[in-house]
Design an enzyme around this catalytic site. Sequence first.
Site, mmCIF file in Angstrom:
data_model
loop_
_atom_site.group_PDB
_atom_site.id
_atom_site.type_symbol
_atom_site.label_atom_id
_atom_site.label_comp_id
_atom_site.label_asym_id
_atom_site.label_seq_id
_atom_site.Cartn_x
_atom_site.Cartn_y
_atom_site.Cartn_z
ATOM 1 N N HIS A 183 0.859 -1.191 0.000
ATOM 2 C CA HIS A 183 0.000 0.000 0.000
ATOM 3 C C HIS A 183 0.885 1.227 0.000
ATOM 4 O O HIS A 183 1.950 1.224 0.612
ATOM 5 C CB HIS A 183 -0.906 -0.021 1.241
ATOM 6 C CG HIS A 183 -2.063 0.897 1.132
ATOM 7 N ND1 HIS A 183 -1.981 2.224 1.468
ATOM 8 C CD2 HIS A 183 -3.326 0.691 0.687
ATOM 9 C CE1 HIS A 183 -3.152 2.788 1.252
ATOM 10 N NE2 HIS A 183 -3.985 1.883 0.762
ATOM 11 N N ASP A 236 -8.088 -5.198 -0.498
ATOM 12 C CA ASP A 236 -8.565 -5.981 -1.642
ATOM 13 C C ASP A 236 -8.273 -7.467 -1.515
ATOM 14 O O ASP A 236 -8.781 -8.271 -2.286
ATOM 15 C CB ASP A 236 -7.933 -5.454 -2.937
ATOM 16 C CG ASP A 236 -8.473 -4.087 -3.267
ATOM 17 O OD1 ASP A 236 -9.683 -3.888 -3.100
ATOM 18 O OD2 ASP A 236 -7.685 -3.221 -3.667
#
Length: 303
Positions: A183, A236
């Site tokens: 991320h 996700d």
Amino acid sequence: MLPAYDIIRALDGAHPMDVLRTTVSAIAAFDAEVADNTPAATVRKGVRLTSQVPMIVAAHEHIRNGRNPVQPDAQLSHAANFLYLLTGRPPNAQTARLMDIDMILHAEHGSNASSFAARVVAGTEANLHAAITAAIAALSGPAHGGAAENVMRMAQEVGDPSRAAEYVKQKRANKEAVMGFGHRVYRTEDPRARHMRAGVEQLSRERGQPQWYQILAALVEAMKPYARHGVNVNVDFYAGVVYYLNGIAEDLFVPIFAVGRVPGWTVQVLEQMENNILIRPLTLYNGPQPRAYVPIERRAPSP
Ligand SMILES: CC(C)(COP(=O)(O)OP(=O)(O)OC[C@H]1O[C@@H](n2cnc3c(N)ncnc32)[C@H](O)[C@@H]1OP(=O)(O)O)[C@@H](O)C(=O)NCCC(=O)NCCS
């Protein structure tokens, strides 16, 4: 929604994110308040888009499969309605709750690429439909919204928990990213991921397909050495399995992210409009300089 259905029919072979982006852009023409950028009108348009976006995603799914779109059921919650629109069957309470959690987790997340894109567009005093069209375009890239789709493909490719470590080794040897990890902001596990983990484990078991959760757990284990470098599970990672176990086609995973994110985009646009500034960064030129001007007839022909 009728003009939207015609637009979707004309585009039905395209990727659902392209269909969604184009249809949201097109329905601006049918919204009587499109050019009204007052906060009250923007909230009303945001509420309409919050209900229209899931209808577009679900209608496309039916149209491309030769069926008529399902009409929403006003008795159902937003999350349950979306599953109903997609499958034609109301989900059980547990599945509706998991989808609700998924939508809440996806609703808003600071200055991510799609929300920033929406702010850049709103900063020019363009309207909400224009801003959300740009946000959908930004979300369509695999580095942003595309990961859930890729995670499910990865789980299928791995096929068995015992192969997860070898899969990760191979990916790293090829310098490829392992989907659903990493991320731009988080160096620890994405705090949203944990809210999906237990639900995914339970859903996999309930549907008689525990292997999907087991494969994901084995991938997490195999990625542990990279956690030191700040590469951890992101939101996700678990979402794809929830969609898959509900029989949702893989190319609808990113549009589902958009369905959840519309309220967040709307709120960021409202915030931008409240204290607006044109977003116009400067770029730093670091090429050769200075250079002499060469008339076009004396330049070498391009290869
Ligand atoms: C999201 C993403 C684009 C962020 O990339 P980024 O900000 O460049 O990542 P970082 O700078 O923190 O990367 C640090 C190191 O970890 C590695 N890394 C980052 N994400 C990785 C992943 N998913 N798998 C393996 N290694 C990864 C990078 O290659 C880099 O290694 P290097 O220093 O040897 O070059 C990236 O992690 C990614 O592509 N993830 C997969 C896609 C995904 O899940 N996206 C959804 C995000 S919510």
